[in-house]
Write an enzyme that holds these catalytic residues in place. Structure first.
Site, mmCIF file in Angstrom:
data_model
loop_
_atom_site.group_PDB
_atom_site.id
_atom_site.type_symbol
_atom_site.label_atom_id
_atom_site.label_comp_id
_atom_site.label_asym_id
_atom_site.label_seq_id
_atom_site.Cartn_x
_atom_site.Cartn_y
_atom_site.Cartn_z
ATOM 1 N N LYS A 159 5.656 7.839 0.549
ATOM 2 C CA LYS A 159 5.770 8.911 1.541
ATOM 3 C C LYS A 159 7.090 9.625 1.390
ATOM 4 O O LYS A 159 8.138 8.986 1.320
ATOM 5 C CB LYS A 159 5.702 8.319 2.961
ATOM 6 C CG LYS A 159 4.458 8.670 3.688
ATOM 7 C CD LYS A 159 4.543 8.269 5.138
ATOM 8 C CE LYS A 159 3.145 8.234 5.699
ATOM 9 N NZ LYS A 159 3.115 7.904 7.118
ATOM 10 N N PHE B 112 -0.014 10.710 8.551
ATOM 11 C CA PHE B 112 -0.535 9.357 8.729
ATOM 12 C C PHE B 112 -1.872 9.276 8.000
ATOM 13 O O PHE B 112 -2.806 10.010 8.316
ATOM 14 C CB PHE B 112 -0.700 9.028 10.214
ATOM 15 C CG PHE B 112 -1.096 7.603 10.424
ATOM 16 C CD1 PHE B 112 -0.159 6.587 10.305
ATOM 17 C CD2 PHE B 112 -2.411 7.272 10.716
ATOM 18 C CE1 PHE B 112 -0.528 5.260 10.462
ATOM 19 C CE2 PHE B 112 -2.787 5.945 10.880
ATOM 20 C CZ PHE B 112 -1.849 4.945 10.756
ATOM 21 N N VAL B 113 -1.938 8.401 7.017
ATOM 22 C CA VAL B 113 -3.139 8.324 6.181
ATOM 23 C C VAL B 113 -3.901 7.022 6.405
ATOM 24 O O VAL B 113 -3.315 6.003 6.811
ATOM 25 C CB VAL B 113 -2.780 8.479 4.680
ATOM 26 C CG1 VAL B 113 -2.225 9.860 4.392
ATOM 27 C CG2 VAL B 113 -1.792 7.404 4.238
ATOM 28 N N ASP C 248 0.831 -1.208 0.000
ATOM 29 C CA ASP C 248 0.000 0.000 0.000
ATOM 30 C C ASP C 248 0.864 1.256 0.000
ATOM 31 O O ASP C 248 0.613 2.195 -0.749
ATOM 32 C CB ASP C 248 -0.953 0.004 1.212
ATOM 33 C CG ASP C 248 -0.272 -0.313 2.538
ATOM 34 O OD1 ASP C 248 0.974 -0.496 2.562
ATOM 35 O OD2 ASP C 248 -0.971 -0.384 3.563
ATOM 36 N N ASP D 108 7.136 3.810 3.374
ATOM 37 C CA ASP D 108 7.412 4.804 4.417
ATOM 38 C C ASP D 108 8.915 4.741 4.730
ATOM 39 O O ASP D 108 9.722 5.310 3.993
ATOM 40 C CB ASP D 108 6.511 4.497 5.620
ATOM 41 C CG ASP D 108 6.642 5.491 6.754
ATOM 42 O OD1 ASP D 108 7.231 6.565 6.548
ATOM 43 O OD2 ASP D 108 6.156 5.193 7.854
ATOM 44 N N ARG E 291 -10.198 0.846 6.882
ATOM 45 C CA ARG E 291 -9.717 0.242 5.640
ATOM 46 C C ARG E 291 -10.745 0.364 4.523
ATOM 47 O O ARG E 291 -10.384 0.480 3.360
ATOM 48 C CB ARG E 291 -9.419 -1.253 5.850
ATOM 49 C CG ARG E 291 -8.209 -1.529 6.714
ATOM 50 C CD ARG E 291 -7.799 -2.988 6.560
ATOM 51 N NE ARG E 291 -6.989 -3.470 7.665
ATOM 52 C CZ ARG E 291 -5.679 -3.319 7.767
ATOM 53 N NH1 ARG E 291 -5.028 -2.672 6.826
ATOM 54 N NH2 ARG E 291 -5.035 -3.803 8.807
HETATM 55 P P1 5GP Z 1 7.772 0.977 6.128
HETATM 56 O O1 5GP Z 1 8.245 -0.393 6.478
HETATM 57 O O2 5GP Z 1 8.118 1.427 4.739
HETATM 58 O O3 5GP Z 1 8.126 1.990 7.183
HETATM 59 O O4 5GP Z 1 6.223 0.968 6.248
HETATM 60 C C1 5GP Z 1 5.440 0.300 5.401
HETATM 61 C C2 5GP Z 1 4.172 -0.154 6.118
HETATM 62 O O5 5GP Z 1 3.793 0.718 7.194
HETATM 63 C C3 5GP Z 1 3.045 -0.095 5.136
HETATM 64 O O6 5GP Z 1 2.885 -1.345 4.531
HETATM 65 C C4 5GP Z 1 1.862 0.277 6.002
HETATM 66 O O7 5GP Z 1 1.269 -0.917 6.481
HETATM 67 C C5 5GP Z 1 2.430 1.025 7.161
HETATM 68 N N1 5GP Z 1 2.278 2.485 7.004
HETATM 69 C C6 5GP Z 1 3.245 3.384 6.677
HETATM 70 N N2 5GP Z 1 2.748 4.624 6.622
HETATM 71 C C7 5GP Z 1 1.428 4.515 6.920
HETATM 72 C C8 5GP Z 1 0.351 5.477 7.013
HETATM 73 O O8 5GP Z 1 0.478 6.694 6.808
HETATM 74 N N3 5GP Z 1 -0.868 4.963 7.337
HETATM 75 C C9 5GP Z 1 -1.097 3.644 7.569
HETATM 76 N N4 5GP Z 1 -2.331 3.276 7.877
HETATM 77 N N5 5GP Z 1 -0.111 2.719 7.487
HETATM 78 C C10 5GP Z 1 1.134 3.156 7.156
HETATM 79 MG MG MG Z 2 1.483 -2.665 5.247
#
Ligand code: 5GP
Ligand code: MG
Length: 193
Positions: free
Chosen positions: A141, A162-163, A109, A112, A175
């Site tokens: 992001k 945060f979305v 999705d 980050d 969701r």
């Molecule tokens: P990363 O491992 O890149 O930090 O984060 C990826 C995961 O963190 C995504 O698959 C998602 O599940 C969650 N995540 C990151 N940013 C957001 C956000 O703004 N909102 C939500 N609901 N989940 C996020």
């Molecule tokens: Mg995820």
């Protein structure tokens, strides 16, 4: 019936602002699906979809992709209920899909910190090198990454908010909102109902 349970329409009121409407998302998915279809023309694709956040995205995207394809689902957790990445990526199943020699598209999705996609792509390759591996996300992001991730397909770039919605949750909710938006601060950090 539990009359205290919020309806989806009332959860929509928890948004501070909408970033992308259902129509904007659909239009972008058409373009992404077209690019994927062209990239893998004449091949069979294995899509590794990250759950649960990628659920709606992958379903809507793949129905637009005109290729023979298989779908594998993986569940990982990195947020552990908060609004900040915990720094730990926990795989929630013992067996990873076998993708050795295949054309693989990993779909999540949102990108980050990059920890999730970094961990997954490395674990998949350890399990047997794919013929080709690409990565697609709906949201990218604009933050400093813990791990660089090269995206092949990205729907939209967003800031460091945060979305929720369209698959993305906060404590399991939101969701099924058809749009993507930023949650009002007052709804973040509340104890679970
Ligand atoms: P990363 O491992 O890149 O930090 O984060 C990826 C995961 O963190 C995504 O698959 C998602 O599940 C969650 N995540 C990151 N940013 C957001 C956000 O703004 N909102 C939500 N609901 N989940 C996020
Ligand atoms: Mg995820």
């Amino acid at each position: 019936m539990n009359t205290a349970a919020p309806t989806n329409a009332s959860l929509r009121m928890h948004l501070d602002r909408v970033l992308f409407t259902e129509a904007q998302i659909a239009e972008r998915l058409d373009e992404m699906a077209e690019a994927i279809t062209q990239e893998f023309e004449g091949e069979t694709l294995t899509v590794v979809a990250l759950m649960h956040g990628g659920l709606f995205f992958v379903a809507d995207l793949l129905r637009r992709v005109d290729l023979p394809l298989r779908v594998e689902c993986l569940s990982v957790a990195s947020y552990h209920g908060g609004t900040q990445s915990s720094g730990r990526v926990t795989f929630l199943q013992n067996n990873l899909p076998k993708v050795a020699g295949q054309n693989v598209l990993v779909v999540d999705d949102i990108l980050d910190t990059g920890r999730t996609l970094h961990a997954i792509t490395h674990r998949l390759v350890e399990n047997g090198a794919p013929e080709k591996m690409q990565i697609g996300v709906l949201l990218d992001k604009n933050v400093k990454r813990a791990h660089e991730v090269d995206l092949d397909y990205s729907g939209f770039e967003i800031g460091n908010d945060f979305v929720v919605g369209y698959g993305l949750d906060y404590r399991g909710l939101y969701r099924n909102l058809p749009c993507i938006g930023v949650l009002k601060r007052e709804y973040i950090g509340l104890p679970e109902a």
